[in-house]
Design an enzyme around this catalytic site. Structure first.
Site, PDB file in Angstrom:
ATOM      1  N   HIS A   1      20.891  20.688 -37.276  1.00 16.71           N
ATOM      2  CA  HIS A   1      21.882  21.025 -36.534  1.00 16.71           C
ATOM      3  C   HIS A   1      23.169  21.070 -37.365  1.00 16.71           C
ATOM      4  O   HIS A   1      23.218  20.683 -38.466  1.00 16.71           O
ATOM      5  CB  HIS A   1      22.111  20.248 -35.468  1.00 16.71           C
ATOM      6  CG  HIS A   1      22.402  18.850 -35.221  1.00 16.71           C
ATOM      7  ND1 HIS A   1      22.830  18.191 -34.547  1.00 16.71           N
ATOM      8  CD2 HIS A   1      22.466  17.820 -36.764  1.00 16.71           C
ATOM      9  CE1 HIS A   1      23.239  16.919 -34.870  1.00 16.71           C
ATOM     10  NE2 HIS A   1      22.745  16.765 -36.209  1.00 16.71           N
TER      11      HIS A   1
ATOM     12  N   SER B   1      18.064  15.465 -38.247  1.00 12.81           N
ATOM     13  CA  SER B   1      19.647  15.735 -38.744  1.00 12.81           C
ATOM     14  C   SER B   1      19.677  15.353 -40.442  1.00 12.81           C
ATOM     15  O   SER B   1      18.900  16.018 -40.947  1.00 12.81           O
ATOM     16  CB  SER B   1      20.463  14.716 -38.031  1.00 12.81           C
ATOM     17  OG  SER B   1      20.273  15.145 -36.646  1.00 12.81           O
TER      18      SER B   1
END
Length: 232
Positions: free
Chosen positions: A110, A87
């Site tokens: 993501h 992330s």
């Protein structure tokens, strides 16, 4: 987000420093935030900075800010992913001149997410803001990604977990080295990789050696986001 935190800047030689970023990034989670790292980097006058990352992610904005700090620093920045860069931590890695991954490490990318409270108008505005942030995040990865913007956006939508081999094939890392012992995050639920287009893209681009420079996409500045806590 409860994995052991370690945030240090250490002088190795007159020309080399080591920055350790272990644990969650920014926000409510830890002192691994953009402000703290800015204070430390401002003190560094060196030829090389080795950044060691093992992090589940955290604040999107802190991740982008730290990425840009590393890009703007005069030193050559070499990122080592010691366990995983997930992330926001993977965004930080994109600020390096070179990204090195041992063969048993991972990277995860993501879309942005958030918590919200309010009426329908509030949620509709939050959704629009998140889409703007997703566009900005995609632009960060796009500087390295060897595929198309549409392929990258699909990987982000799929919440894609990448091995070292896969990250190199897609241009998101540069070099694979011998395995090191991974420090497992504490109290983390097991990650399950969804079925997506990742395998097809890795096969498609694993033989691509050249990286064509791409024109960065203009991203409008996101306004009035102080009420949001955003995390990757």
């Amino acid at each position: 987000m409860n994995m052991k935190k370690d945030f240090r800047l250490e002088k190795q030689t007159d020309e080399e420093y080591k920055l350790t970023i272990y644990g969650a990034i920014g926000g409510w989670f830890s002192e691994n935030d953009a402000k703290s790292i800015r204070r430390k980097l401002d003190q560094v006058n060196a030829e090389k900075i080795y950044v060691h990352i093992n992090s589940p992610g955290g604040s999107a904005f802190d991740g982008v800010a730290i990425c840009n700090m590393l890009k703007q620093h005069k030193a050559e920045v070499i990122v080592h992913i010691d366990g995983w860069a997930a992330s926001a931590a993977s965004i930080i890695a994109m600020g390096a001149n070179k990204i090195i991954m041992p063969s048993n490490t991972m990277m995860m990318i993501h879309q942005a997410s958030t918590f919200e409270y309010g009426n329908a108008d509030v949620f509709e505005k939050t959704a629009k803001d998140l889409r703007k942030i997703d566009s900005a995040i995609a632009s960060t990865y796009e500087k390295r990604f060897v595929g198309t913007r549409e392929e990258l956006e699909q990987l982000l939508k799929d919440e894609t977990l990448l091995t070292a081999d896969e990250a190199v094939a897609l241009g998101l890392a540069d070099e694979i080295v011998d395995e090191i012992e991974i420090v497992e995050p504490e109290d983390e639920e097991e990650e399950f990789e969804p079925e997506n287009i990742k395998d097809d893209l890795v096969a498609k681009y694993s033989k691509v050696n050249s990286k064509e420079p791409k024109e960065p996409e203009q991203v409008k500045q996101t306004q009035n986001l102080s009420r949001l806590f955003l995390h990757l």
